[in-house]
Design a protein around this motif. Sequence first.
Motif, PDB file in Angstrom:
ATOM      1  N   TYR A 213      25.994  58.707  45.468  1.00  0.00           N
ATOM      2  CA  TYR A 213      25.382  58.036  46.625  1.00  0.00           C
ATOM      3  C   TYR A 213      25.747  56.557  46.589  1.00  0.00           C
ATOM      4  CZ  TYR A 213      21.861  56.244  49.865  1.00  0.00           C
ATOM      5  OH  TYR A 213      21.238  55.618  50.914  1.00  0.00           O
ATOM      6  N   GLY A 214      26.047  56.007  47.761  1.00  0.00           N
ATOM      7  CA  GLY A 214      26.314  54.577  47.865  1.00  0.00           C
ATOM      8  C   GLY A 214      27.441  54.084  46.987  1.00  0.00           C
ATOM      9  N   GLY A 215      28.463  54.893  46.821  1.00  0.00           N
ATOM     10  CA  GLY A 215      29.593  54.486  46.004  1.00  0.00           C
ATOM     11  C   GLY A 215      29.432  54.769  44.525  1.00  0.00           C
ATOM     12  N   LYS A 216      28.269  55.259  44.135  1.00  0.00           N
ATOM     13  CA  LYS A 216      28.030  55.608  42.734  1.00  0.00           C
ATOM     14  C   LYS A 216      28.255  57.094  42.534  1.00  0.00           C
ATOM     15  CE  LYS A 216      24.654  51.950  41.888  1.00  0.00           C
ATOM     16  NZ  LYS A 216      23.260  51.637  41.426  1.00  0.00           N
ATOM     17  N   GLY A 217      28.720  57.471  41.328  1.00  0.00           N
ATOM     18  CA  GLY A 217      28.975  58.874  41.037  1.00  0.00           C
ATOM     19  C   GLY A 217      27.734  59.580  40.517  1.00  0.00           C
ATOM     20  N   HIS A 218      27.945  60.715  39.876  1.00  0.00           N
ATOM     21  CA  HIS A 218      26.840  61.464  39.280  1.00  0.00           C
ATOM     22  C   HIS A 218      26.177  60.624  38.189  1.00  0.00           C
ATOM     23  CE1 HIS A 218      28.115  65.206  41.240  1.00  0.00           C
ATOM     24  NE2 HIS A 218      29.351  64.883  40.912  1.00  0.00           N
ATOM     25  N   ARG A 219      24.846  60.656  38.143  1.00  0.00           N
ATOM     26  CA  ARG A 219      24.105  59.880  37.143  1.00  0.00           C
ATOM     27  C   ARG A 219      23.047  60.758  36.478  1.00  0.00           C
ATOM     28  NH1 ARG A 219      22.159  55.866  41.359  1.00  0.00           N
ATOM     29  NH2 ARG A 219      22.924  57.572  42.644  1.00  0.00           N
ATOM     30  N   ILE A 220      23.012  60.717  35.169  1.00  0.00           N
ATOM     31  CA  ILE A 220      22.009  61.443  34.383  1.00  0.00           C
ATOM     32  C   ILE A 220      21.356  60.444  33.430  1.00  0.00           C
ATOM     33  CG2 ILE A 220      21.703  63.116  32.494  1.00  0.00           C
ATOM     34  CD1 ILE A 220      23.814  64.855  33.843  1.00  0.00           C
TER      35      ILE A 220
ATOM     36  N   PRO B 249      33.060  63.758  36.104  1.00  0.00           N
ATOM     37  CA  PRO B 249      32.484  62.802  35.143  1.00  0.00           C
ATOM     38  C   PRO B 249      31.131  62.311  35.651  1.00  0.00           C
ATOM     39  CG  PRO B 249      34.047  61.677  36.548  1.00  0.00           C
ATOM     40  CD  PRO B 249      34.047  63.123  36.995  1.00  0.00           C
ATOM     41  N   CYS B 250      30.366  61.657  34.752  1.00  0.00           N
ATOM     42  CA  CYS B 250      29.077  61.130  35.174  1.00  0.00           C
ATOM     43  C   CYS B 250      28.691  59.936  34.315  1.00  0.00           C
ATOM     44  CB  CYS B 250      27.995  62.207  35.093  1.00  0.00           C
ATOM     45  SG  CYS B 250      27.434  62.586  33.429  1.00  0.00           S
ATOM     46  N   GLN B 251      27.770  59.163  34.853  1.00  0.00           N
ATOM     47  CA  GLN B 251      27.183  58.062  34.088  1.00  0.00           C
ATOM     48  C   GLN B 251      25.984  58.637  33.349  1.00  0.00           C
ATOM     49  OE1 GLN B 251      26.181  54.459  36.277  1.00  0.00           O
ATOM     50  NE2 GLN B 251      24.417  54.122  34.936  1.00  0.00           N
ATOM     51  N   PHE B 252      26.039  58.631  32.029  1.00  0.00           N
ATOM     52  CA  PHE B 252      24.987  59.208  31.195  1.00  0.00           C
ATOM     53  C   PHE B 252      24.254  58.073  30.498  1.00  0.00           C
ATOM     54  CE2 PHE B 252      23.083  61.210  27.520  1.00  0.00           C
ATOM     55  CZ  PHE B 252      22.746  62.493  27.944  1.00  0.00           C
ATOM     56  N   THR B 253      22.961  57.946  30.790  1.00  0.00           N
ATOM     57  CA  THR B 253      22.174  56.830  30.268  1.00  0.00           C
ATOM     58  C   THR B 253      21.041  57.343  29.394  1.00  0.00           C
ATOM     59  OG1 THR B 253      22.622  55.550  32.275  1.00  0.00           O
ATOM     60  CG2 THR B 253      20.782  54.819  30.899  1.00  0.00           C
ATOM     61  N   ILE B 254      20.870  56.728  28.242  1.00  0.00           N
ATOM     62  CA  ILE B 254      19.716  57.008  27.390  1.00  0.00           C
ATOM     63  C   ILE B 254      18.655  55.978  27.756  1.00  0.00           C
ATOM     64  CG2 ILE B 254      18.845  57.178  25.029  1.00  0.00           C
ATOM     65  CD1 ILE B 254      21.715  57.961  24.205  1.00  0.00           C
ATOM     66  N   SER B 255      17.581  56.458  28.366  1.00  0.00           N
ATOM     67  CA  SER B 255      16.599  55.592  29.012  1.00  0.00           C
ATOM     68  C   SER B 255      15.374  55.357  28.141  1.00  0.00           C
ATOM     69  CB  SER B 255      16.184  56.238  30.342  1.00  0.00           C
ATOM     70  OG  SER B 255      15.080  55.584  30.912  1.00  0.00           O
TER      71      SER B 255
END
Length: 202
Positions: free
Chosen positions: A47-54, A27-33
């Motif tokens: 990294y640092g306790g956070k998962g995959h981020r897109i 799974p990942c955190q998916f953000t519309i920026s």
Amino acid sequence: MERVSVLAKYIPLEAAQIIAQWIVDSPCQFTISRSRKSKFGDYRPPYGGKGHRISINNNLNQYAFLITSVHEFAHLKTWKEHKNKFKPHSLVWKNNFKELMQPFFALEIFPTDIKEAVSAYLSNPSASSCTDLNLYRALQRYDTVKDGHIVLEHLPQDRLFALSSGRVFEKGPKLRKRYRCVEKPSGKVYLFNPLAEVKMLS
């Protein structure tokens, strides 16, 4: 599913359903920026306790948004398989990108010019990301150009143009892949992407 309905505001519904499932499966955190001038999107590994981020820019046309999403998921897939053993746009990444693009090719979501540009991009391991001018140019055809603006490569040489910041430049000759432009009145020289969108001055 709420995730599908949000994504469908940016890409075709069939594509939104696939991307939504990838977000769950990763799974990942998916953000519309918000819009970022330096990039269309990015991927960050755990990294640092956070998962995959897109994150993907919110101002992209539907084809650019989708291709950028696939681009970043290819980074995620490559990292999961090999961690950081390969460069970001290595042949391994390109093979993953090509594999992930197949469902969208099968659905015939893309216009012919974009599909051809993506195929050409994937056959050229030396090209990196959406800095590939052929692909970028194909995607840009589907953008809505702001009133009074023009793509730099279409501006005649020696003409003045302005950036959104108000800085004024004179377009000079093309040096390999970029245009040599002189800032007014400082005289400082800058190299511009030929596909930069600028405001044409009289």
